[in-house]
Design a protein around this motif. Structure first.
Motif, PDB file in Angstrom:
ATOM      1  N   THR A 286       0.804  -1.221   0.000  1.00  0.00           N
ATOM      2  CA  THR A 286       0.000   0.000   0.000  1.00  0.00           C
ATOM      3  C   THR A 286       0.839   1.276   0.000  1.00  0.00           C
ATOM      4  OG1 THR A 286      -0.192  -0.245   2.417  1.00  0.00           O
ATOM      5  CG2 THR A 286      -2.000  -1.066   1.083  1.00  0.00           C
ATOM      6  N   TRP A 287       2.155   1.138   0.214  1.00  0.00           N
ATOM      7  CA  TRP A 287       3.023   2.320   0.113  1.00  0.00           C
ATOM      8  C   TRP A 287       3.076   2.866  -1.317  1.00  0.00           C
ATOM      9  CZ3 TRP A 287       4.730  -2.603   1.399  1.00  0.00           C
ATOM     10  CH2 TRP A 287       5.402  -3.308   0.393  1.00  0.00           C
ATOM     11  N   MET A 288       2.576   2.082  -2.289  1.00  0.00           N
ATOM     12  CA  MET A 288       2.608   2.509  -3.684  1.00  0.00           C
ATOM     13  C   MET A 288       1.349   3.249  -4.117  1.00  0.00           C
ATOM     14  SD  MET A 288       5.358   2.086  -5.390  1.00  0.00           S
ATOM     15  CE  MET A 288       4.592   2.450  -6.972  1.00  0.00           C
ATOM     16  N   VAL A 289       0.432   3.519  -3.212  1.00  0.00           N
ATOM     17  CA  VAL A 289      -0.833   4.155  -3.597  1.00  0.00           C
ATOM     18  C   VAL A 289      -0.604   5.470  -4.324  1.00  0.00           C
ATOM     19  CG1 VAL A 289      -2.899   5.306  -2.716  1.00  0.00           C
ATOM     20  CG2 VAL A 289      -2.301   3.048  -1.878  1.00  0.00           C
ATOM     21  N   SER A 290       0.216   6.354  -3.761  1.00  0.00           N
ATOM     22  CA  SER A 290       0.419   7.663  -4.392  1.00  0.00           C
ATOM     23  C   SER A 290       1.038   7.530  -5.776  1.00  0.00           C
ATOM     24  CB  SER A 290       1.285   8.558  -3.498  1.00  0.00           C
ATOM     25  OG  SER A 290       2.550   7.969  -3.253  1.00  0.00           O
ATOM     26  N   GLY A 291       2.004   6.607  -5.929  1.00  0.00           N
ATOM     27  CA  GLY A 291       2.627   6.393  -7.231  1.00  0.00           C
ATOM     28  C   GLY A 291       1.645   5.833  -8.243  1.00  0.00           C
ATOM     29  N   MET A 292       0.773   4.937  -7.788  1.00  0.00           N
ATOM     30  CA  MET A 292      -0.233   4.361  -8.675  1.00  0.00           C
ATOM     31  C   MET A 292      -1.190   5.435  -9.189  1.00  0.00           C
ATOM     32  SD  MET A 292       0.220   1.092  -9.071  1.00  0.00           S
ATOM     33  CE  MET A 292       1.292  -0.172  -8.355  1.00  0.00           C
ATOM     34  N   VAL A 293      -1.669   6.290  -8.302  1.00  0.00           N
ATOM     35  CA  VAL A 293      -2.612   7.336  -8.695  1.00  0.00           C
ATOM     36  C   VAL A 293      -1.937   8.365  -9.593  1.00  0.00           C
ATOM     37  CG1 VAL A 293      -4.052   9.214  -7.828  1.00  0.00           C
ATOM     38  CG2 VAL A 293      -4.045   7.011  -6.656  1.00  0.00           C
ATOM     39  N   GLU A 294      -0.692   8.685  -9.258  1.00  0.00           N
ATOM     40  CA  GLU A 294       0.045   9.665 -10.065  1.00  0.00           C
ATOM     41  C   GLU A 294       0.181   9.205 -11.512  1.00  0.00           C
ATOM     42  OE1 GLU A 294       4.507  11.735 -10.246  1.00  0.00           O
ATOM     43  OE2 GLU A 294       3.898  10.557  -8.494  1.00  0.00           O
ATOM     44  N   ASN A 295       0.365   7.903 -11.703  1.00  0.00           N
ATOM     45  CA  ASN A 295       0.606   7.388 -13.052  1.00  0.00           C
ATOM     46  C   ASN A 295      -0.645   6.892 -13.777  1.00  0.00           C
ATOM     47  OD1 ASN A 295       3.736   7.114 -13.679  1.00  0.00           O
ATOM     48  ND2 ASN A 295       3.458   6.765 -11.485  1.00  0.00           N
ATOM     49  N   LEU A 296      -1.608   6.364 -13.032  1.00  0.00           N
ATOM     50  CA  LEU A 296      -2.781   5.758 -13.668  1.00  0.00           C
ATOM     51  C   LEU A 296      -4.095   6.471 -13.355  1.00  0.00           C
ATOM     52  CD1 LEU A 296      -1.814   2.012 -13.149  1.00  0.00           C
ATOM     53  CD2 LEU A 296      -1.941   3.200 -15.329  1.00  0.00           C
ATOM     54  N   LYS A 297      -4.035   7.510 -12.532  1.00  0.00           N
ATOM     55  CA  LYS A 297      -5.229   8.285 -12.185  1.00  0.00           C
ATOM     56  C   LYS A 297      -6.331   7.365 -11.654  1.00  0.00           C
ATOM     57  CE  LYS A 297      -2.819  11.617 -13.928  1.00  0.00           C
ATOM     58  NZ  LYS A 297      -1.891  12.313 -13.036  1.00  0.00           N
ATOM     59  N   GLU A 298      -7.505   7.412 -12.305  1.00  0.00           N
ATOM     60  CA  GLU A 298      -8.652   6.628 -11.839  1.00  0.00           C
ATOM     61  C   GLU A 298      -8.700   5.227 -12.448  1.00  0.00           C
ATOM     62  OE1 GLU A 298     -10.878   7.488  -9.479  1.00  0.00           O
ATOM     63  OE2 GLU A 298      -9.661   9.282  -9.153  1.00  0.00           O
ATOM     64  N   ASP A 299      -7.697   4.878 -13.240  1.00  0.00           N
ATOM     65  CA  ASP A 299      -7.699   3.568 -13.913  1.00  0.00           C
ATOM     66  C   ASP A 299      -7.072   2.459 -13.076  1.00  0.00           C
ATOM     67  OD1 ASP A 299      -9.046   4.276 -16.209  1.00  0.00           O
ATOM     68  OD2 ASP A 299      -7.219   4.848 -17.299  1.00  0.00           O
ATOM     69  N   VAL A 300      -6.790   2.702 -11.816  1.00  0.00           N
ATOM     70  CA  VAL A 300      -6.161   1.684 -10.980  1.00  0.00           C
ATOM     71  C   VAL A 300      -7.040   1.342  -9.783  1.00  0.00           C
ATOM     72  CG1 VAL A 300      -4.846   3.405  -9.666  1.00  0.00           C
ATOM     73  CG2 VAL A 300      -4.053   1.021  -9.749  1.00  0.00           C
ATOM     74  N   GLY A 301      -7.117   0.039  -9.483  1.00  0.00           N
ATOM     75  CA  GLY A 301      -7.860  -0.438  -8.320  1.00  0.00           C
ATOM     76  C   GLY A 301      -7.000  -1.390  -7.518  1.00  0.00           C
ATOM     77  N   PHE A 302      -7.542  -1.909  -6.430  1.00  0.00           N
ATOM     78  CA  PHE A 302      -6.771  -2.744  -5.514  1.00  0.00           C
ATOM     79  C   PHE A 302      -7.669  -3.835  -4.958  1.00  0.00           C
ATOM     80  CE2 PHE A 302      -4.973  -3.689  -1.271  1.00  0.00           C
ATOM     81  CZ  PHE A 302      -3.610  -3.802  -1.553  1.00  0.00           C
ATOM     82  N   PHE A 303      -7.147  -5.076  -4.911  1.00  0.00           N
ATOM     83  CA  PHE A 303      -7.885  -6.157  -4.259  1.00  0.00           C
ATOM     84  C   PHE A 303      -6.919  -7.065  -3.518  1.00  0.00           C
ATOM     85  CE2 PHE A 303      -7.019  -7.830  -8.571  1.00  0.00           C
ATOM     86  CZ  PHE A 303      -6.548  -9.119  -8.314  1.00  0.00           C
ATOM     87  N   LEU A 304      -7.451  -7.874  -2.633  1.00  0.00           N
ATOM     88  CA  LEU A 304      -6.639  -8.819  -1.882  1.00  0.00           C
ATOM     89  C   LEU A 304      -6.549 -10.127  -2.652  1.00  0.00           C
ATOM     90  CD1 LEU A 304      -7.983  -8.270   1.755  1.00  0.00           C
ATOM     91  CD2 LEU A 304      -6.285  -6.956   0.461  1.00  0.00           C
ATOM     92  N   LEU A 305      -5.357 -10.731  -2.672  1.00  0.00           N
ATOM     93  CA  LEU A 305      -5.180 -12.008  -3.350  1.00  0.00           C
ATOM     94  C   LEU A 305      -6.137 -13.023  -2.735  1.00  0.00           C
ATOM     95  CD1 LEU A 305      -3.494 -13.736  -5.378  1.00  0.00           C
ATOM     96  CD2 LEU A 305      -2.054 -14.357  -3.421  1.00  0.00           C
ATOM     97  N   PRO A 306      -7.011 -13.637  -3.549  1.00  0.00           N
ATOM     98  CA  PRO A 306      -7.949 -14.622  -2.997  1.00  0.00           C
ATOM     99  C   PRO A 306      -7.214 -15.800  -2.363  1.00  0.00           C
ATOM    100  CG  PRO A 306      -8.605 -13.952  -5.202  1.00  0.00           C
ATOM    101  CD  PRO A 306      -7.231 -13.408  -4.985  1.00  0.00           C
ATOM    102  N   SER A 307      -7.802 -16.371  -1.335  1.00  0.00           N
ATOM    103  CA  SER A 307      -7.218 -17.542  -0.683  1.00  0.00           C
ATOM    104  C   SER A 307      -7.185 -18.712  -1.649  1.00  0.00           C
ATOM    105  CB  SER A 307      -8.032 -17.921   0.555  1.00  0.00           C
ATOM    106  OG  SER A 307      -8.029 -16.874   1.497  1.00  0.00           O
TER     107      SER A 307
END
Length: 437
Positions: A286-307
Motif C-alpha cells: 500500500t506504500w505505492m498508492v500515491s505512485g499508482m494514482v500519479e501514473n494511472l489516475k482513476e484507472d487503478v484499483g486494488f484487491f486482496l489475493l484470494p485464498s
C-alpha cells in the motif's frame, strides 16, 4: 521457545480504530523540561533519520516538521532521509559511536528493533507511553510490535498491507471483474496472456520484492494461524504447506502469467511495466498508492489475493510499516520524545492520510482530501478476518539473506518450495540459538 510478541491479538482491532472517527484521542502533552545541560529557552537540535524518500510522503514529513518547529521555537529538527537498506547498514554503528540520530525509523521486528533493544541502544519508552497516553491513542497490537521484554521501544509509523493492484481499463477490455476466488484470479491471468498482455508484473532483481510474494502466498495457502505458530516457535517453516505455497507462486511463472525474466527486472522497472499498461496486475504494498494514482489516475484499483485454500478467509499480509525509536544516547531525550509524540497527534493525522499513509490514528477518511484508491485500500484493511503477517520485517537479516537468494533460485527453477523452506527454517534455528530473535 519464547514468543515474538507478549501476546497475539487480532489486527482487526487496528483497522477498526483506524477507521473510526469517534475513538478516544489522548491529548498531546508538552515535554516537562528541557534536556539536561540545556538552559531554558535555549534552542536544541534533534537529529532525525527517516525513510520517506517518496516525494509525496517526504513533503508530508517536511510539513509536520515545519508545524512542530512553529509551535516549539526552541527545538530544531535536522532531518536526513535515506533508503531503508542503507539505513540498516548504518544505524547500529552510528548508535554505538554516539554520533547517530536522536530519533530514527527502523524495522520493528525482533531481528531489527529487538536486537537494538537487547544491546541497550534504545530508550525505554514505556513510561512515556503511559504519561503521554499512547496506550489509549494507538491500537494495542501496534504497541505490542514495538515491545520486547515488556518494554516499549518505539511507535509504529503506519499500517501497511500487501495486495494486488489492477488496471481497470485492461480488466474492462478483457471482460473480467475483481476475482473472488483463486480460480477466477488464474482465469484473469490466462485471459491476459491470450491477449498478449502480461498478467502479473513481476520483478526480483532487487531481491526484496519476492519477500512480499512469499508472505502473500503463505497467507493464501497456509493461513495466518499456521504462520503465527511458526513465529511463536510452535511449528516450523519446513513443512509441506509452506512448500506448497511457494510452488503455487512458482506455477504462475511456469504457466507464463508473469513478466518474462523477472530476475532481470528492477522494482522501478516493474512499476513502469504496470504504469504503461503492459501488465494487468501488480503485486506490491500500500506504500505505492500515491505512485499508482500519479501514473494511472482513476484507472487503478486494488484487491486482496484470494485464498488458494477455500477454507481460509480472505486476508492480506500486513502490519506496521516500521517504527520510530529514540537512541538511548540522545543528548535531548525530552525534546526528541516531544517531537515523536507530535508526529502522531491529532494535529498530524490529516497530513498523513492526505499523503496516502495510514497512520496508527483514527480519522474519518471521507472528511479528508483522499483519492478513491486510498479510500478503497483503507476499507480493505478492515476486512473481517484482519491482517496476516509480512514475514521479512520480522526476521533477522541473516535469515532474509538466505531466503532472498533461495527465492531467486525458486524463480529461476533451480530450487523447489521444499528446498526454500528447509533452508529458511535452518537459518531461523541458527539465529534463535544466537539470541538474534
Amino acid at each position: 521457545m519464547r514468543k515474538i510478541f507478549q501476546s497475539i491479538v487480532p489486527i482487526l482491532l487496528a483497522s477498526s480504530l483506524v477507521l473510526s472517527a469517534c475513538s478516544t484521542k489522548a491529548p498531546v502533552k508538552e515535554a516537562a523540561k528541557p534536556a539536561e545541560g540545556v538552559k531554558s529557552g535555549e534552542a536544541v537540535t534533534v537529529n532525525f533519520w527517516d525513510n520517506y524518500t517518496d516525494p509525496t510522503q517526504s513533503k508530508a514529513m517536511d510539513a509536520i516538521i515545519a508545524n512542530f518547529e512553529k509551535q516549539n521555537s526552541n527545538i530544531k529538527i535536522k532531518r536526513s532521509s535515506m533508503k531503508a537498506d542503507d539505513q540498516r547498514k548504518l544505524i547500529k554503528p552510528a548508535l554505538l559511536s554516539k554520533e547517530g540520530p536522536d530519533l530514527f525509523a527502523y524495522d520493528a521486528g525482533p531481528g531489527y528493533l529487538g536486537v537494538l533493544a537487547k544491546a541497550n541502544l534504545l530508550m525505554d519508552l514505556t513510561a512515556k507511553s503511559e504519561s503521554l497516553g499512547w496506550n489509549k491513542r494507538f491500537p494495542s497490537w501496534i504497541q505490542e510490535r514495538n515491545t520486547f521484554n515488556k518494554k516499549i521501544y518505539g511507535v509504529g509509523t503506519q499500517v501497511e498491507m500487501l495486495g494486488v493492484y489492477y488496471n481497470k481499463k485492461i480488466f474492462k477490455d478483457l471482460g473480467v471483474n475483481v476475482p473472488k476466488t483463486y480460480d477466477e484470479f488464474l482465469a484473469i491471468c490466462k485471459a491476459a496472456k491470450d491477449k498478449g498482455i502480461v498478467g502479473i508484473s513481476l520483478d526480483d532483481k532487487d531481491q526484496w520484492p519476492a519477500f512480499h510474494i512469499e508472505s502473500m502466498f503463505y497467507t493464501a495457502v497456509a493461513g495466518k494461524t499456521e504462520i503465527e505458530a511458526v513465529l511463536n516457535g510452535q511449528k516450523s517453516f519446513d513443512q509441506p504447506i509452506f512448500a506448497e505455497a511457494l510452488d503455487t507462486f512458482k506455477k504462475l511463472i511456469t504457466d507464463g502469467y508473469t513478466t518474462k525474466s523477472p530476475l532481470a527486472i528492477s522494482y522501478d522497472d516493474g512499476n513502469k511495466e504496470f504504469f504503461t499498461g503492459k501488465a494487468a496486475m501488480r503485486m506490491t504494498g500500500t506504500w505505492m498508492v500515491s505512485g499508482m494514482v500519479e501514473n494511472l489516475k482513476e484507472d487503478v484499483g486494488f484487491f486482496l489475493l484470494p485464498s488458494v485454500k477455500p477454507n481460509l478467509p480472505l486476508m492480506a499480509p500486513g502490519g506496521i510499516g516500521g517504527t520510530f525509536a529514540v537512541s538511548s544516547g540522545s543528548a535531548h531525550p525530552d525534546e526528541t520524545v516531544k517531537f515523536l509524540d507530535y508526529m502522531f497527534s491529532t494535529d498530524t493525522a490529516k497530513i498523513w492520510y492526505e499523503a496516502n499513509i495510514i497512520p496508527p490514528l483514527p480519522i474519518d477518511v471521507n472528511a479528508i482530501n483522499a483519492n478513491s484508491l486510498f479510500k478503497e485500500v483503507v476499507s480493505l484493511s478492515a476486512t473481517p478476518a484482519g491482517l496476516s503477517y509480512n514475514i521479512d520485517v520480522l526476521m533477522p537479516q541473516k535469515i532474509n539473506d538466505v531466503t532472498m537468494n533461495d527465492l531467486q533460485e525458486l524463480i529461476a527453477g533451480k530450487k523447489t518450495g521444499a528446498d526454500v523452506v528447509k533452508n529458511k527454517q535452518k537459518a531461523f534455528e541458527e539465529e534463535k540459538a544466537k539470541g538474534n530473535y
